[in-house]
Design an enzyme around this catalytic site. Structure first.
Site, mmCIF file in Angstrom:
data_model
loop_
_atom_site.group_PDB
_atom_site.id
_atom_site.type_symbol
_atom_site.label_atom_id
_atom_site.label_comp_id
_atom_site.label_asym_id
_atom_site.label_seq_id
_atom_site.Cartn_x
_atom_site.Cartn_y
_atom_site.Cartn_z
ATOM 1 N N ARG A 108 0.987 -1.134 0.137
ATOM 2 C CA ARG A 108 0.066 -0.019 0.064
ATOM 3 C C ARG A 108 0.659 1.409 0.003
ATOM 4 O O ARG A 108 0.315 2.258 -0.453
ATOM 5 C CB ARG A 108 -0.844 -0.055 1.050
ATOM 6 C CG ARG A 108 -1.705 1.223 1.609
ATOM 7 C CD ARG A 108 -2.994 1.200 0.445
ATOM 8 N NE ARG A 108 -3.608 2.433 0.202
ATOM 9 C CZ ARG A 108 -3.092 3.378 -0.245
ATOM 10 N NH1 ARG A 108 -1.923 3.660 -0.640
ATOM 11 N NH2 ARG A 108 -4.060 4.494 -0.193
ATOM 12 N N TYR A 109 2.142 1.060 0.504
ATOM 13 C CA TYR A 109 2.911 2.263 0.991
ATOM 14 C C TYR A 109 4.163 2.199 0.041
ATOM 15 O O TYR A 109 4.688 0.886 -0.294
ATOM 16 C CB TYR A 109 3.376 2.596 2.438
ATOM 17 C CG TYR A 109 2.020 2.752 3.187
ATOM 18 C CD1 TYR A 109 1.334 3.915 3.248
ATOM 19 C CD2 TYR A 109 1.424 1.489 3.798
ATOM 20 C CE1 TYR A 109 0.134 4.128 4.171
ATOM 21 C CE2 TYR A 109 0.479 1.744 4.817
ATOM 22 C CZ TYR A 109 -0.255 3.232 4.730
ATOM 23 O OH TYR A 109 -1.353 3.358 5.601
ATOM 24 N N ARG A 112 7.365 -0.162 2.144
ATOM 25 C CA ARG A 112 6.833 -1.151 3.169
ATOM 26 C C ARG A 112 5.804 -1.825 2.532
ATOM 27 O O ARG A 112 4.627 -1.328 2.127
ATOM 28 C CB ARG A 112 6.795 -0.562 4.668
ATOM 29 C CG ARG A 112 5.869 0.269 4.808
ATOM 30 C CD ARG A 112 6.195 1.342 5.866
ATOM 31 N NE ARG A 112 5.047 2.016 6.325
ATOM 32 C CZ ARG A 112 4.826 3.131 5.683
ATOM 33 N NH1 ARG A 112 5.493 3.901 4.820
ATOM 34 N NH2 ARG A 112 3.828 3.894 6.178
ATOM 35 N N CYS A 121 -4.642 -18.131 13.497
ATOM 36 C CA CYS A 121 -4.389 -17.280 14.788
ATOM 37 C C CYS A 121 -4.777 -18.512 16.047
ATOM 38 O O CYS A 121 -5.185 -19.364 15.832
ATOM 39 C CB CYS A 121 -5.267 -16.152 14.857
ATOM 40 S SG CYS A 121 -5.107 -14.897 13.750
ATOM 41 N N CYS A 125 -10.216 -13.356 17.119
ATOM 42 C CA CYS A 125 -10.861 -12.118 18.118
ATOM 43 C C CYS A 125 -12.266 -11.783 17.431
ATOM 44 O O CYS A 125 -12.420 -11.647 16.222
ATOM 45 C CB CYS A 125 -9.955 -11.048 17.804
ATOM 46 S SG CYS A 125 -8.274 -11.221 18.374
ATOM 47 N N CYS A 128 -11.988 -9.010 14.726
ATOM 48 C CA CYS A 128 -10.882 -9.055 13.596
ATOM 49 C C CYS A 128 -11.263 -8.359 12.291
ATOM 50 O O CYS A 128 -12.407 -8.627 11.676
ATOM 51 C CB CYS A 128 -10.922 -10.752 13.097
ATOM 52 S SG CYS A 128 -9.507 -11.004 11.897
ATOM 53 N N ARG A 130 -9.486 -9.024 9.476
ATOM 54 C CA ARG A 130 -9.266 -9.954 8.302
ATOM 55 C C ARG A 130 -10.048 -10.980 8.289
ATOM 56 O O ARG A 130 -9.769 -12.281 8.087
ATOM 57 C CB ARG A 130 -7.776 -10.380 8.134
ATOM 58 C CG ARG A 130 -7.004 -9.389 7.460
ATOM 59 C CD ARG A 130 -5.514 -9.755 7.169
ATOM 60 N NE ARG A 130 -5.098 -8.434 7.106
ATOM 61 C CZ ARG A 130 -3.894 -8.085 7.896
ATOM 62 N NH1 ARG A 130 -3.258 -8.842 8.687
ATOM 63 N NH2 ARG A 130 -3.340 -7.083 7.706
ATOM 64 N N ASP A 289 -12.249 -0.782 12.529
ATOM 65 C CA ASP A 289 -12.270 -0.889 11.078
ATOM 66 C C ASP A 289 -13.764 -1.141 10.585
ATOM 67 O O ASP A 289 -14.395 -1.847 11.614
ATOM 68 C CB ASP A 289 -11.428 -1.916 10.595
ATOM 69 C CG ASP A 289 -9.805 -1.552 10.539
ATOM 70 O OD1 ASP A 289 -9.666 -0.342 10.339
ATOM 71 O OD2 ASP A 289 -8.998 -2.505 10.641
ATOM 72 N N ASP A 326 -7.682 3.415 10.075
ATOM 73 C CA ASP A 326 -7.251 2.497 8.840
ATOM 74 C C ASP A 326 -8.433 2.766 7.820
ATOM 75 O O ASP A 326 -9.341 2.124 8.230
ATOM 76 C CB ASP A 326 -6.785 1.057 9.027
ATOM 77 C CG ASP A 326 -5.768 0.629 8.179
ATOM 78 O OD1 ASP A 326 -5.243 1.499 7.159
ATOM 79 O OD2 ASP A 326 -5.125 -0.106 8.402
ATOM 80 N N LYS A 333 -3.723 4.476 6.368
ATOM 81 C CA LYS A 333 -3.854 4.849 7.770
ATOM 82 C C LYS A 333 -3.802 6.541 7.875
ATOM 83 O O LYS A 333 -2.934 7.140 7.138
ATOM 84 C CB LYS A 333 -2.687 4.182 8.941
ATOM 85 C CG LYS A 333 -2.839 2.868 8.925
ATOM 86 C CD LYS A 333 -1.735 2.403 9.613
ATOM 87 C CE LYS A 333 -1.859 0.679 9.863
ATOM 88 N NZ LYS A 333 -1.243 0.152 8.604
HETATM 89 C C1 LIG Z 1 -0.335 -0.632 8.442
HETATM 90 C C2 LIG Z 1 0.101 -1.048 7.286
HETATM 91 C C3 LIG Z 1 1.619 -1.032 7.136
HETATM 92 C C4 LIG Z 1 2.460 -0.383 8.174
HETATM 93 O O1 LIG Z 1 2.092 0.864 8.396
HETATM 94 P P1 LIG Z 1 3.029 1.896 9.575
HETATM 95 O O2 LIG Z 1 2.435 3.161 9.606
HETATM 96 O O3 LIG Z 1 4.460 1.622 9.049
HETATM 97 O O4 LIG Z 1 3.174 0.835 10.812
HETATM 98 C C5 LIG Z 1 2.093 -1.301 5.861
HETATM 99 N N1 LIG Z 1 1.303 -1.890 5.037
HETATM 100 C C6 LIG Z 1 -0.035 -2.264 5.247
HETATM 101 C C7 LIG Z 1 -0.765 -2.300 3.894
HETATM 102 C C8 LIG Z 1 -0.689 -1.692 6.373
HETATM 103 O O5 LIG Z 1 -1.873 -1.998 6.636
#
Ligand SMILES: *Cc1c(COP(=O)(O)O)cnc(C)c1O
Length: 391
Positions: A108-109, A112, A121, A125, A128, A130, A289, A326, A333
């Site tokens: 998404r980012y 990372r 799991c 929960c 959850c 997911r 969520d 989120d 987020k």
């Molecule tokens: C939450 C999340 C992250 C990590 O986000 P940080 O703000 O760096 O902790 C990375 N990828 C996805 C898809 C996420 O949902």
């Protein structure tokens, strides 16, 4: 009311495999151990085929059998309200499926990504997000899918941070988890590895010397865990956190704000300050969520913000997580919180402190913020790690 079965039965209580083998999953098993409310009974009747229920005997032992409002109980015993959806509820609330370039990868980012290593799991929960993926068949991700996911990371040099999640990665065997960590560590551009796990909370006996000895080979490795209530910080859970911290693993915590579970100032202050004592740094507090079947556990945004206002200034800054939403549909987020800015101008900003008092912050005359040394530092010869992956 007499209950046929004690909560803890069996000699293997300290053995995490025993805990997983002896999970409490069905209505009859639960009803034999505590008096169900009509709402819980209806939730459990509806569960088969709809949503997973599983509780480790350890986590079950924390339940207040006399009180349906128990925060542990509310996180694991379903309510009939899980069958109700509100407008806007989504099966895939974070749009993860549409940001998936390979099975098990959510990217998404820019720098990372998430690697979902399995769909099992230790407990399921009630909140959850997911639940569409998790625990249907309890099958691990196939080796082919995992290899494909790792390949995606290998050929995507922009990824410098991989979050291994699931399901709960710490329910894998040490050997299987080590294969994944070793494969990630072998990728030169993967700088840090994070594991998201609820195991210290719900299966703390899993955190033993063998696990820690293995994990510390893959530093820099971070773990984010998921405590939602101070009641979960038992001596065993605390010991699990300390052991991981002793292995040099920085620990963070992601709490989900849950209506009636932890939506109180007293609970959050206690939770976050106690986490610090276990060397766990509160990282995120999530607004719930919009996952289908969880709306009864969400609070309003106003509630989240009002709670944050009662934290900042009152307890250590170290104990204060970021309140985030989120956002639905995979928009990522968004950090939210009380607004401490009363007025903003070129010469001064007027701020409100935690006690509500107003104070001015005078602005400098010169607004140019250039760092002249950047050109030198980032030219390659000076930077200790001169690689910049961000596109
Ligand atoms: C939450 C999340 C992250 C990590 O986000 P940080 O703000 O760096 O902790 C990375 N990828 C996805 C898809 C996420 O949902």
């Amino acid at each position: 009311m007499t209950l046929a079965l004690p909560i803890i039965d069996g000699d293997g209580f300290d053995d995490w495999h025993w805990q997983l083998r002896n999970r409490i999953t069905g209505k009859d098993e639960i009803a034999a151990r505590l008096p169900l409310t009509a709402d819980e009974a209806a939730g459990l009747d509806a569960a088969p085929g709809q949503f997973r229920v599983a509780i480790t005997p350890y986590y079950f032992s924390l339940i207040d059998r006399d009180n349906p409002a128990c925060p542990v109980r509310m996180q694991v015993i379903p309510s009939a309200r899980e069958l109700q959806n509100e407008p806007g509820d989504l099966a895939d609330p974070l749009g993860e499926d549409s940001h998936s370039p390979a099975t098990g990868i959510f990217h998404r980012y820019p720098d990372r990504c998430l690697l979902l290593a399995l769909d099992r799991c230790a407990i399921y929960c009630r909140h959850c997000n997911r639940r569409r993926l998790v625990g249907k068949e309890e099958s691990p991700i196939s080796r082919d899918d995992l290899e494909e996911a790792l390949d995606y990371i290998r050929r995507t040099p922009a990824i410098r941070d991989v979050l291994v999640s699931g399901g709960d990665p710490l329910t894998l065997s040490n050997a299987r988890l080590e294969q994944i960590l070793a494969a990630l560590r072998a990728i030169p551009h993967v700088e840090i590895i994070r594991i998201g796990t609820r195991v210290p909370v719900v299966l703390p006996m899993r955190v033993d010397d063998a696990l820690c000895t293995m994990l510390k080979k893959y530093h820099p490795l971070y773990i984010n865990t998921h405590f939602n209530h101070p009641k979960e910080l038992t001596p065993l859970a605390r010991a699990a956190c300390e052991k991981l911290a002793d292995a040099g693993i920085p620990l963070g915590n992601q709490t989900v704000l849950l209506r009636g579970v932890n939506s109180s100032v007293r609970v959050l202050r206690k939770l976050f300050t106690e986490l610090l004592r276990c060397r766990v740094r509160p990282y995120y507090l999530f607004q719930g969520d919009v996952a289908a079947g969880t709306s009864h556990l969400r609070t309003s945004v106003e509630t989240g913000i009002a709670l944050m206002q009662e934290l900042r200034g009152h307890i250590s800054g170290l104990a204060i997580p970021h309140l985030v939403i989120d956002t639905p549909g995979g928009m990522g987020k968004v950090s939210i919180g009380p607004d401490y800015v009363v007025a903003r101008g070129p010469d001064k900003w007027t701020l409100r402190n935690y006690e509500g008092k107003l104070v001015d912050y005078p602005q400098p005359a010169d607004k140019d913020a250039t760092c002249a040394y950047d050109e030198v530092y980032f030219s390659g010869s000076q930077a200790p790690h001169g690689h910049e992956h961000t596109p």
